[in-house]
Motif scaffolding. Sequence first.
Motif, short mmCIF file in Angstrom:
data_model
loop_
_atom_site.label_atom_id
_atom_site.label_comp_id
_atom_site.label_asym_id
_atom_site.label_seq_id
_atom_site.Cartn_x
_atom_site.Cartn_y
_atom_site.Cartn_z
N GLY A 140 80.47 1.87 133.89
CA GLY A 140 80.47 0.75 132.93
C GLY A 140 79.20 1.03 131.93
O GLY A 140 79.37 0.65 130.77
N LEU A 141 78.13 1.60 132.12
CA LEU A 141 77.11 2.08 130.96
C LEU A 141 77.58 3.18 130.25
O LEU A 141 77.42 2.86 129.11
CB LEU A 141 75.88 2.24 131.62
N ALA A 142 78.57 3.91 130.62
CA ALA A 142 78.90 5.04 129.84
C ALA A 142 80.14 4.51 128.93
O ALA A 142 80.10 4.98 127.83
CB ALA A 142 79.67 5.95 130.80
N SER A 143 80.72 3.61 129.29
CA SER A 143 81.91 3.00 128.72
C SER A 143 81.75 1.74 127.92
O SER A 143 82.83 1.00 127.56
CB SER A 143 83.34 3.02 129.37
N LYS A 144 80.43 1.08 128.30
CA LYS A 144 80.09 -0.23 127.50
C LYS A 144 81.13 -1.28 128.12
O LYS A 144 81.43 -2.06 127.50
CB LYS A 144 80.07 -0.19 126.11
N ARG A 145 81.43 -1.15 129.52
CA ARG A 145 82.17 -2.23 130.22
C ARG A 145 81.43 -3.25 131.13
O ARG A 145 81.01 -2.70 132.22
CB ARG A 145 83.12 -1.49 131.21
N GLN A 146 81.04 -4.28 130.47
CA GLN A 146 80.11 -5.26 131.29
C GLN A 146 80.72 -5.58 132.55
O GLN A 146 80.00 -5.99 133.39
CB GLN A 146 80.02 -6.66 130.41
N ASP A 147 82.16 -5.98 132.52
CA ASP A 147 82.67 -6.24 133.85
C ASP A 147 82.62 -5.22 134.96
O ASP A 147 82.45 -5.60 136.08
CB ASP A 147 84.22 -6.44 133.70
#
Length: 351
Positions: A140-147
């Motif tokens: 999530g941090l790598a891909s900016k995926r808050q979910d």
Amino acid sequence: MQPLELSVRVFDHYASIADVKHYYGLLAVYALCRTAEMINDGGALLERCRKLLAAFPDGHSHANYNFPSYRIGGIPRAYMLMRGHMTDDTTRRYVEHYAQEMMLAARDRKGLMSNPYCPPLERVWIDVAMAVTPFLLFAGLASKRQDWIDEAANQALLHYEEFLNPDNGLLHQSRGFVGPGLYSQDHWGRGNGWGYIALTELVQYLPSDSPHHAKAQQYFKALSAAILKHQSPRGLWRQEIPLDSAWEEMSGTGLILYGYGVGMRKGVLDPKTFGPAFDRGIEGLRKHCVNDDFSTELCCPGCLCPGQDERKGTVAAYLEDKQQVRDDPHSFAPLMLALVEQALRQESPTP
């Protein structure tokens, strides 16, 4: 021997006796990645980590994993993407695909990810927090995926709440494996370590503006304190943590020390309270749990609600049906992670 050199030697020994894969192997590769970021070798160890992870999935045979993310390098591959050490299209595609696949995993009615092979039984176990939280958090941090970040936190917090024994602040391992809705009776060392490492990675990497930040720190501090009082005179924790007569166990000890190191380094745990326990624990690990040839001792083998019939899930089954193993594959990552924190503590000692 300095802790980072010992970490590498321990991994080398592991790789010499086994195919490094599955969750325990991938956690050891994660520890090697953490070691590589600190060691002064011109980037050679980081390159080795890249090559190890690039061999997934096709360079290994694979079982029917509970979490298919193990096939592509799981936690360390997501970590290397997050840290900018592996930004190739293949790594990003693999990590994002398996993170989204993980979001669709079977869950019980409370939302805990559960055993995928018979979902109606709603079998859940604390080991899942380790398998899910770091991978989804890093992805999530790598891909900016808050979910993905939110679900990483959600799984760690739900598992802590589900397995917490409020009488002593420690965790049970499982529910539903003894019988429908029934919990194992243990406070298993590595099981508490699995729950603890999930909280540890939230403390280490969860953004401070996350709505889960305060609760993650609260649960981390509570479990840290509950575990602290049970350290043995030799600096280790036991197979059944609160039982003074239980045998000392090194994988749970390593995971606990890793968490203590992170907690002090991030300013969440008081060094005056936890520093002496950390130092005693490292001394105990190095003296009693790793040999001159870098093999390991005092590790519990694979252990999911052991025992049969009326013994299943009992403290007696955890103690008697499981015995210490030399070079068990679960042993290497916890030891290496603890050594990374020892190196960081030496580099920036806390008062």
